[in-house]
Design a protein around this motif. Structure first.
Motif, PDB file in Angstrom:
ATOM      1  N   SER A  18     -64.268  27.289   3.075  1.00  0.00           N
ATOM      2  CA  SER A  18     -64.327  27.705   1.666  1.00  0.00           C
ATOM      3  C   SER A  18     -63.270  28.773   1.390  1.00  0.00           C
ATOM      4  O   SER A  18     -62.649  28.782   0.323  1.00  0.00           O
ATOM      5  CB  SER A  18     -65.722  28.218   1.295  1.00  0.00           C
ATOM      6  N   ARG A  19     -63.063  29.663   2.361  1.00  0.00           N
ATOM      7  CA  ARG A  19     -62.033  30.682   2.174  1.00  0.00           C
ATOM      8  C   ARG A  19     -60.646  30.061   2.195  1.00  0.00           C
ATOM      9  O   ARG A  19     -59.768  30.424   1.406  1.00  0.00           O
ATOM     10  CB  ARG A  19     -62.134  31.753   3.260  1.00  0.00           C
ATOM     11  N   ALA A  20     -60.448  29.099   3.099  1.00  0.00           N
ATOM     12  CA  ALA A  20     -59.157  28.418   3.181  1.00  0.00           C
ATOM     13  C   ALA A  20     -58.868  27.652   1.894  1.00  0.00           C
ATOM     14  O   ALA A  20     -57.725  27.606   1.426  1.00  0.00           O
ATOM     15  CB  ALA A  20     -59.134  27.481   4.381  1.00  0.00           C
ATOM     16  N   LEU A  21     -59.906  27.051   1.322  1.00  0.00           N
ATOM     17  CA  LEU A  21     -59.734  26.349   0.050  1.00  0.00           C
ATOM     18  C   LEU A  21     -59.305  27.318  -1.047  1.00  0.00           C
ATOM     19  O   LEU A  21     -58.370  27.030  -1.810  1.00  0.00           O
ATOM     20  CB  LEU A  21     -61.041  25.656  -0.344  1.00  0.00           C
ATOM     21  N   VAL A  25     -55.743  27.349  -3.146  1.00  0.00           N
ATOM     22  CA  VAL A  25     -55.657  27.396  -4.603  1.00  0.00           C
ATOM     23  C   VAL A  25     -54.750  28.548  -5.029  1.00  0.00           C
ATOM     24  O   VAL A  25     -53.914  28.406  -5.921  1.00  0.00           O
ATOM     25  CB  VAL A  25     -57.059  27.554  -5.222  1.00  0.00           C
ATOM     26  N   ARG A  26     -54.897  29.692  -4.377  1.00  0.00           N
ATOM     27  CA  ARG A  26     -54.104  30.879  -4.732  1.00  0.00           C
ATOM     28  C   ARG A  26     -52.617  30.646  -4.529  1.00  0.00           C
ATOM     29  O   ARG A  26     -51.794  30.992  -5.382  1.00  0.00           O
ATOM     30  CB  ARG A  26     -54.565  32.089  -3.919  1.00  0.00           C
ATOM     31  N   VAL A  27     -52.258  30.073  -3.373  1.00  0.00           N
ATOM     32  CA  VAL A  27     -50.831  29.906  -3.058  1.00  0.00           C
ATOM     33  C   VAL A  27     -50.307  28.542  -3.481  1.00  0.00           C
ATOM     34  O   VAL A  27     -49.142  28.217  -3.231  1.00  0.00           O
ATOM     35  CB  VAL A  27     -50.574  30.132  -1.553  1.00  0.00           C
ATOM     36  N   GLU A  28     -51.181  27.746  -4.100  1.00  0.00           N
ATOM     37  CA  GLU A  28     -50.797  26.439  -4.650  1.00  0.00           C
ATOM     38  C   GLU A  28     -50.265  25.492  -3.585  1.00  0.00           C
ATOM     39  O   GLU A  28     -49.188  24.904  -3.727  1.00  0.00           O
ATOM     40  CB  GLU A  28     -49.795  26.618  -5.793  1.00  0.00           C
ATOM     41  N   THR A  29     -51.027  25.346  -2.501  1.00  0.00           N
ATOM     42  CA  THR A  29     -50.738  24.356  -1.474  1.00  0.00           C
ATOM     43  C   THR A  29     -51.809  23.272  -1.547  1.00  0.00           C
ATOM     44  O   THR A  29     -52.837  23.451  -2.213  1.00  0.00           O
ATOM     45  CB  THR A  29     -50.714  25.009  -0.080  1.00  0.00           C
ATOM     46  N   PRO A  30     -51.638  22.127  -0.891  1.00  0.00           N
ATOM     47  CA  PRO A  30     -52.602  21.024  -1.008  1.00  0.00           C
ATOM     48  C   PRO A  30     -54.023  21.432  -0.621  1.00  0.00           C
ATOM     49  O   PRO A  30     -54.228  22.187   0.333  1.00  0.00           O
ATOM     50  CB  PRO A  30     -52.042  19.983  -0.045  1.00  0.00           C
TER      51      PRO A  30
END
Length: 240
Positions: A18-21, A25-30
């Motif tokens: 959940s943290r990785a997700l 989202v923050r750094v706009e990666t897949p």
């Protein structure tokens, strides 16, 4: 034949995913891999977030904030109708489509209604077993970001430090919004304190919270006034 390990356990702990997700989202990666892991997770995979309150709270806070940002990005028009926005399927966990309302009121707030000032039970099921429900902690109202300008900044929550991070989020939010007028014996507080009055332990609970953060004098009893809420859409409010 040996059963293959679950996708979640191959990818990391539920709280870690959940943290990785949220970070993706923050750094706009897949984000597809994280979303797939959450959707395919079994209840056994997710046992850590049911067994430990801090782990569960960190998981759901990060998930809610990530799901909000994804919903704003993928279906921005929904925000024009708050009823539709909060009830729309936002993320899938263990095969169950969850709305933002499901996560906040059905799980994080321990199945309490968003109506009735926080005193009424929520009748709608989330689709997940009751074991996922958490005990109410009023500080979550300074941690959940629903995409509006009056929402608090988005932080990352870890099970080991969640208490101190929630304290910091609460302090920062209150210090930036509370206005105490000693001459008039009144204090203006965020609107969420009214919407979820029961979560805060009523008006006396709000005063105790303010006194604990030294925003009103100890043992004082000012009249409470509730600030208006700015629903202007404001994406990507990450704490720098």
């Amino acid at each position: 034949m040996t059963e293959s390990p679950s996708y979640v356990l191959e990818s990391g702990s539920p709280a870690g995913i959940s943290r990785a997700l949220l970070n993706a989202v923050r750094v706009e990666t897949p984000v597809d891999g994280h979303l797939e892991a959450l959707a395919r997770a079994s209840h056994d995979d997710l046992e850590p977030i049911r067994a430990d309150e801090e782990t569960g709270l960190a998981f759901w806070l990060n998930l809610y904030n990530a799901a909000t940002q994804l919903l704003l990005e993928e279906r921005p028009g929904l925000f024009e109708s708050r009823i539709r926005f909060f009830r729309a399927a936002a993320i899938t966990v263990a095969g169950v489509d969850l709305s933002l309302d499901d996560i906040e009121h059905g799980i994080i707030r321990g199945r309490k209604s968003k109506y009735g000032l926080g005193y009424l039970p929520r009748l709608e099921p989330t689709g997940l077993p009751a074991g996922y429900q958490l005990g109410r902690d009023p500080r979550i109202h300074f941690a959940l970001n629903c995409g509006a300008a009056s929402c608090p900044a988005i932080r990352f929550y870890e099970p080991e430090t969640i208490d101190s991070t929630l304290e910091e989020a609460t302090r920062t939010s209150l210090e930036s919004t509370v206005e105490y007028d000693a001459d008039r014996n009144r204090v203006v507080v965020p609107r969420v304190c009214l919407w979820f009055l029961g979560d805060f332990g009523g008006r006396s609970g709000i005063r105790s919270l303010l006194a604990a953060h030294e925003l009103i004098p100890p043992d004082s009893s000012p009249k409470l006034r509730f600030a208006s809420y700015d629903w202007t859409k404001a994406r990507r409010m990450f704490l720098e």
